[in-house]
Design an enzyme around this catalytic site. Structure first.
Site, mmCIF file in Angstrom:
data_model
loop_
_atom_site.group_PDB
_atom_site.id
_atom_site.type_symbol
_atom_site.label_atom_id
_atom_site.label_comp_id
_atom_site.label_asym_id
_atom_site.label_seq_id
_atom_site.Cartn_x
_atom_site.Cartn_y
_atom_site.Cartn_z
ATOM 1 N N ASP A 1 7.515 -15.821 -3.494
ATOM 2 C CA ASP A 1 8.051 -14.857 -2.535
ATOM 3 C C ASP A 1 9.568 -14.758 -2.613
ATOM 4 O O ASP A 1 10.266 -15.716 -2.267
ATOM 5 C CB ASP A 1 7.627 -15.272 -1.118
ATOM 6 N N ASP B 1 12.920 -6.511 -3.528
ATOM 7 C CA ASP B 1 11.814 -7.412 -3.191
ATOM 8 C C ASP B 1 10.651 -7.259 -4.162
ATOM 9 O O ASP B 1 10.186 -6.153 -4.420
ATOM 10 C CB ASP B 1 11.335 -7.112 -1.757
#
Ligand code: NAG
Ligand code: NAG
Ligand code: NAG
Ligand code: NAG
Length: 438
Positions: A116, A320
């Site tokens: 992540d 992201d």
């Protein structure tokens, strides 16, 4: 050991578009290691569902994007008002797209964890040996069976770096929340991590890193896939910053993406190998973010053909890997859609579930011909960097014959965050941060 709490200076995010087909070989000799960056839907993933078509997977990823974007924006809301504890009431999920393997402990247990780029803490599904083993494909880490396992005490920098830690018995107990109601808790621990080096030119290699701080999680709320999570964000506790502090690799990593319909893996590089050297690499400074974990850059303009749209003043954009779509301010999405509607000579189509603002019917067009009908979109970033996105990066086929713009406006009107998502196959993104003395 962690770095000090000194503020982080910006360094580089190189977003690269290269002609290289599969693995963006960022390796230039020297040190570092690379692991597979496994898309949850790829054939390498235990969550691969062979009954879904490629288009159905893309549509699922687009659906997950809006929950992810909402969760990322809620973390901003919490950074604004850290005392508003009860603010998170609804339990939604914060989806993730990529996984990586980590080998934990001595002897090592292979675990597949979410990778992540939007959070910091590394945590693993842990047991102290009690209870039944995890049903496959799940793996639990049995801390009693490792000779290198240790607990972190309360006074340590790592414990103090946690947003929410308590010390009932001098052990460092954490509660880590993802801004969307999902959370995990356990004891902050230390362990040896071994990473298989997938790209080593000198044959099979391994990278062993001792004393990695991670959360040995015994409770989890919310829907997580995998055996844990490896935080790759910009904060102190992330793997990137721990490698920077504990090894000679530096605080840098990169990820190079392949389309997940292809039977080849994307790759995550650490250390000098993360340096992207291909021609066409663009470098833009990272700008400080209220949420330290987020890699944030300054978006200045969006250009379609010869038409330049200026971004609103102060347009921080999170880069992201866990969000598939790109989210831009309404002020950009509306004229972008208008301009593409004018230029693309394809019949319009309806977006499934109104997820996306612009779709075309490509059922009558031969496969190879579509890309040529779509103009490039160029992002103008801080420091004069420009990144040109081709049709395969700006559009996704979410249904057989329906091609949609992979860009949407944020749904959260209170904290509209902009995100450059991962629909950037055949690109590499590299981030480096350094610590400046306070
Ligand atoms: C955990 O490890 C301990 C020590 O090796 C062992 O006795 C125990 O059976 C293990 N538990 C499980 C669930 O594997
Ligand atoms: C952790 O492992 C336990 C035991 O197998 C399992 O029941 C639980 O669902 C796992 N939790 C997560 C978040 O994977
Ligand atoms: C993917 O490639 C690997 C070898 O690289 C092969 O063993 C495997 O069968 C392939 N899987 C599919 C679904 O094509
Ligand atoms: C911009 O491109 C469009 C379409 O190719 C063209 O019609 C227009 O004249 C161009 N404008 C300028 C200022 O070059």
């Amino acid at each position: 050991m962690l770095g000090t709490t000194a503020s982080r200076t910006l360094l580089l995010v190189g977003v690269v578009l290269t002609a290289h087909m599969f693995l963006c070989t960022a390796y230039v000799g020297g040190d570092g290691f690379s692991v597979e960056f496994i898309h949850r839907d790829s054939v390498k993933s235990p969550y691969h569902d062979p009954s879904l078509t490629t288009h159905a997977r893309v549509l699922e990823a687009a659906r997950r994007s809006s929950s992810r974007a909402a969760a990322l924006s809620r973390s901003y809301a919490r950074a604004d008002a850290p005392s508003a504890d009860g603010a998170v009431s609804e339990l939604t999920s914060r989806p993730f797209e990529y996984l990586m393997a980590v080998n934990v402990g001595t002897p090592p247990t292979r675990m597949l964890a979410i990778a992540d780029t939007g959070s910091d803490l590394i945590w693993l599904n842990c047991s102290n040996g009690a209870g039944a083993p995890a049903p496959p494909p799940g793996v639990q880490f049995n801390s009693s069976s490792s000779t290198t396992f240790g607990l972190m005490s309360c006074g340590t920098g790592a414990c103090r770096a946690l947003p929410d830690a308590s010390c009932p018995d001098s052990k460092c107990r954490y509660l880590y929340s993802y801004g969307d109601g999902s959370q995990t808790s356990g004891l902050l621990s230390t362990e040896t991590f071994t990473f298989a080096d997938d790209q080593g030119t000198r044959g099979d290699r391994e990278m062993r890193v001792a004393n990695v701080n991670f959360g040995c999680s015994t409770t989890m709320t919310g829907s997580f896939i995998g055996d844990g999570l490896v935080g790759l964000g910009g904060g102190d506790l992330s793997l990137v910053n721990q490698l920077g502090a504990d090894t000679s690799l530096g605080r840098r990593f990169s990820y190079c993406l392949v389309p997940y319909s292809i039977n080849a893996s994307s790759v995550l590089n650490f250390g000098p190998r993360a340096t992207v050297t291909e021609p066409g690499a663009a470098t833009t400074p990272l700008i400080p973010s209220e949420v330290k974990a987020y890699y944030t850059v300054d978006l200045q303009s969006v250009k379609i053909g010869n038409k330049t749209l200026a971004a609103p003043q102060q347009s921080p954009v999170i880069v992201d890997s866990g969000t598939t779509l790109t989210y831009l301010a309404n002020e950009l999405v509306d004229p972008l859609v208008e301009e593409l509607t004018r230029r693309v000579k394809l019949p319009p189509a309806k977006s499934p579930e109104d997820l996306l603002p612009l779709c075309f019917d490509v059922s009558g067009v031969r496969k190879g011909h579509v890309a040529a009908m779509i103009p490039d979109v160029t992002l103008g970033l801080g420091g004069g960097a420009t990144v040109t996105l081709k049709a395969e990066n700006t559009f996704l086929e979410v249904q057989e014959g329906t091609l949609c713009l992979a860009v949407a406006a944020p749904s959260d009107q209170f904290h509209p965050v902009s995100i450059i998502g991962n629909s950037r196959s055949r690109t590499c993104t590299s981030a480096m941060t350094s610590t400046r003395a306070p």
